[in-house]
Motif scaffolding. Structure first.
Motif, PDB file in Angstrom:
ATOM      1  N   VAL A 106     -13.860  13.302   0.468  1.00 56.38           N
ATOM      2  CA  VAL A 106     -13.808  12.844   1.917  1.00 56.38           C
ATOM      3  C   VAL A 106     -13.738  11.272   1.602  1.00 56.38           C
ATOM      4  N   CYS A 107     -14.386  10.854   0.595  1.00 61.56           N
ATOM      5  CA  CYS A 107     -14.022   9.326   0.350  1.00 61.56           C
ATOM      6  C   CYS A 107     -12.699   8.839  -0.109  1.00 61.56           C
ATOM      7  N   LEU A 108     -12.076   9.826  -0.590  1.00 61.90           N
ATOM      8  CA  LEU A 108     -10.735   9.496  -1.253  1.00 61.90           C
ATOM      9  C   LEU A 108      -9.969   9.669  -0.089  1.00 61.90           C
ATOM     10  N   LEU A 109     -10.116  10.591   1.041  1.00 63.18           N
ATOM     11  CA  LEU A 109      -9.217  10.354   2.208  1.00 63.18           C
ATOM     12  C   LEU A 109      -9.575   9.287   2.869  1.00 63.18           C
ATOM     13  N   ALA A 110     -10.866   8.713   2.971  1.00 59.54           N
ATOM     14  CA  ALA A 110     -11.070   7.464   3.635  1.00 59.54           C
ATOM     15  C   ALA A 110     -10.229   6.241   3.076  1.00 59.54           C
ATOM     16  N   ASP A 111     -10.155   6.161   1.749  1.00 63.79           N
ATOM     17  CA  ASP A 111      -9.472   5.196   1.122  1.00 63.79           C
ATOM     18  C   ASP A 111      -8.097   5.076   1.388  1.00 63.79           C
ATOM     19  N   LEU A 112      -7.296   6.457   1.336  1.00 60.46           N
ATOM     20  CA  LEU A 112      -6.003   6.604   1.571  1.00 60.46           C
ATOM     21  C   LEU A 112      -5.895   6.006   3.291  1.00 60.46           C
ATOM     22  N   ILE A 113      -6.571   6.372   4.063  1.00 56.39           N
ATOM     23  CA  ILE A 113      -6.525   6.115   5.542  1.00 56.39           C
ATOM     24  C   ILE A 113      -6.558   4.648   5.590  1.00 56.39           C
ATOM     25  N   CYS A 114      -7.291   4.097   4.867  1.00 56.05           N
ATOM     26  CA  CYS A 114      -7.681   2.533   5.094  1.00 56.05           C
ATOM     27  C   CYS A 114      -6.607   1.979   4.622  1.00 56.05           C
ATOM     28  N   ALA A 115      -5.918   2.582   3.400  1.00 58.96           N
ATOM     29  CA  ALA A 115      -4.722   1.835   2.873  1.00 58.96           C
ATOM     30  C   ALA A 115      -3.505   1.920   3.708  1.00 58.96           C
ATOM     31  N   TRP A 116      -3.445   3.042   4.495  1.00 60.00           N
ATOM     32  CA  TRP A 116      -2.200   3.063   5.387  1.00 60.00           C
ATOM     33  C   TRP A 116      -2.586   1.977   6.672  1.00 60.00           C
ATOM     34  N   LEU A 117      -3.758   2.041   7.270  1.00 56.82           N
ATOM     35  CA  LEU A 117      -3.858   1.132   8.172  1.00 56.82           C
ATOM     36  C   LEU A 117      -3.743  -0.578   7.800  1.00 56.82           C
ATOM     37  N   ASN A 118      -4.082  -0.694   6.588  1.00 56.80           N
ATOM     38  CA  ASN A 118      -4.237  -2.308   6.095  1.00 56.80           C
ATOM     39  C   ASN A 118      -3.380  -2.231   4.943  1.00 56.80           C
ATOM     40  N   PRO A 119      -1.842  -2.591   4.817  1.00 53.97           N
ATOM     41  CA  PRO A 119      -1.089  -2.524   3.483  1.00 53.97           C
ATOM     42  C   PRO A 119      -1.674  -3.460   2.325  1.00 53.97           C
ATOM     43  N   GLN A 120      -2.416  -4.493   2.848  1.00 55.11           N
ATOM     44  CA  GLN A 120      -3.001  -5.687   1.778  1.00 55.11           C
ATOM     45  C   GLN A 120      -3.762  -4.654   0.821  1.00 55.11           C
ATOM     46  N   ILE A 121      -4.516  -3.461   1.232  1.00 53.97           N
ATOM     47  CA  ILE A 121      -5.036  -3.017   0.281  1.00 53.97           C
ATOM     48  C   ILE A 121      -4.710  -2.315  -0.900  1.00 53.97           C
ATOM     49  N   ARG A 122      -3.472  -1.419  -0.347  1.00 55.88           N
ATOM     50  CA  ARG A 122      -2.586  -0.815  -1.578  1.00 55.88           C
ATOM     51  C   ARG A 122      -1.806  -1.844  -2.213  1.00 55.88           C
ATOM     52  N   LEU A 123      -1.862  -3.062  -1.898  1.00 54.49           N
ATOM     53  CA  LEU A 123      -0.892  -4.103  -2.528  1.00 54.49           C
ATOM     54  C   LEU A 123      -1.966  -5.093  -3.462  1.00 54.49           C
ATOM     55  N   GLY A 124      -3.191  -4.635  -3.526  1.00 50.25           N
ATOM     56  CA  GLY A 124      -4.077  -5.482  -4.047  1.00 50.25           C
ATOM     57  C   GLY A 124      -4.738  -6.525  -3.358  1.00 50.25           C
ATOM     58  N   GLY A 125      -4.621  -6.800  -2.034  1.00 48.55           N
ATOM     59  CA  GLY A 125      -5.008  -7.921  -1.314  1.00 48.55           C
ATOM     60  C   GLY A 125      -6.628  -7.655  -0.881  1.00 48.55           C
TER      61      GLY A 125
END
Length: 314
Positions: free
Chosen positions: A295-314
């Protein structure tokens, strides 16, 4: 797209050592727990006192005389094939019992998640729109009051009010949807208050940033600034908290299920603890730990989709 795939693969790889750690934790509970599993199983019948020879034979049969690494390897191999062992008390398969009781916990958790999400997001938006006005001040005082009340105290208060005084809701069971209303409120009100505060603080933080000030200079009203620009980036902390909360709820709310006599996996684990049924406890910890991590993994992926800065290391 490549950045998204790399971020997803990285997150999935990070979950592997966490899952391995959960297996160590679950298996270790049976080692550090007080009492001998063979003695507990042989003494399940209170009218029969087993002999020492019978206990030793049972230890050999259960593989308790093998080295710890051998026991762990056998346990994790069986768990990977869907066998979490059998209960010491009634010899029923642990996984079968968990799956039998899981629908009640799923229904309770789903209802609680709905309340937390709807009330939390709506309340956070409302307090933000009326910042520093009477509604905002009254709401913040009420939030602090509700968050300070333990869930079991709220549960007993609702039983007194809705079951004894008003007589409109049942106090226990899982036969109808009404049986889940009080347990749902007991475990969701505090979390909904946290989401309200998180969302309010996040939106106010976003409203002070330069891109919001630029949009405001273009003539957008406060409601438009929030709905079109600030809300999406402000949802990340709330979604993370909701996911963590849902993982915990799905793991089983022991106290709430016990107070309202809801036959779920939380009450199953509590019964196993009281009976020192270590096989059942190991299976419960492993099952709920894996669910929580996913569930936490799914939440991390959703947050990265909402805010691209997360997956870009921002």
């Amino acid at each position: 797209m490549n950045q998204t795939l790399r971020y997803t693969a990285k997150k999935i790889l990070w979950t592997i050592p966490i899952l391995v750690g959960i297996t160590f934790l679950a298996f270790g509970l049976g080692l550090v727990a007080r009492g001998d599993p063979a003695t507990n199983r042989a003494s399940a019948d209170p009218n029969y006192i087993p002999t020492e020879e019978e206990i030793q034979e049972l230890r050999a049969e259960m593989g308790l005389d093998d080295p710890i690494l051998v026991q762990y390897g056998r346990w994790i191999w069986n768990a990977a094939h869907g066998d979490l062992g059998e209960s010491y008390i009634d010899d029923k398969p642990v996984l079968g019992e968990i799956l039998r009781l899981l629908p009640n916990t799923l229904l309770l958790s789903g209802m609680a998640l709905l309340v937390i999400t709807v009330v939390g997001l709506a309340g956070g938006l409302l307090l933000t729109l009326f910042r520093d006005k009477f509604i905002d001040l009254l709401g913040r005082v009420l939030l602090v009051f509700l968050m300070s009340i333990p869930g079991f105290c709220l549960a007993y208060f609702m039983i007194w009010l809705f079951a004894q005084k008003l007589r409109i809701l049942p106090t226990s069971g899982a036969e109808t949807l009404s049986c889940f209303l009080m347990p749902c409120l007991a475990i969701s009100i505090g979390s909904a208050c946290v989401v309200i505060r998180l969302l309010r603080s996040s939106i106010l933080g976003e409203l002070s940033k330069n891109y919001i000030l630029t949009a405001q200079a273009k003539g957008l009203r406060r409601g438009q600034l929030i709905s079109r620009h600030a809300l999406r980036n402000s949802l990340v902390p709330s979604i993370t908290y909701i996911a963590n909360t849902f993982g915990g709820l799905l793991g089983g709310s022991m106290i709430t299920e016990s107070v309202f006599s809801v036959p779920g996996i939380g009450s199953y684990a509590l019964t196993a603890i009281n009976n020192r049924d270590y096989i059942a406890i190991q299976g419960y910890v492993l099952f709920t730990g894996v669910v929580f991590v996913l569930v936490c993994l799914l939440a991390d992926l959703i947050c990265a989709w909402l805010n691209p800065q997360i997956r870009l290391g921002g």
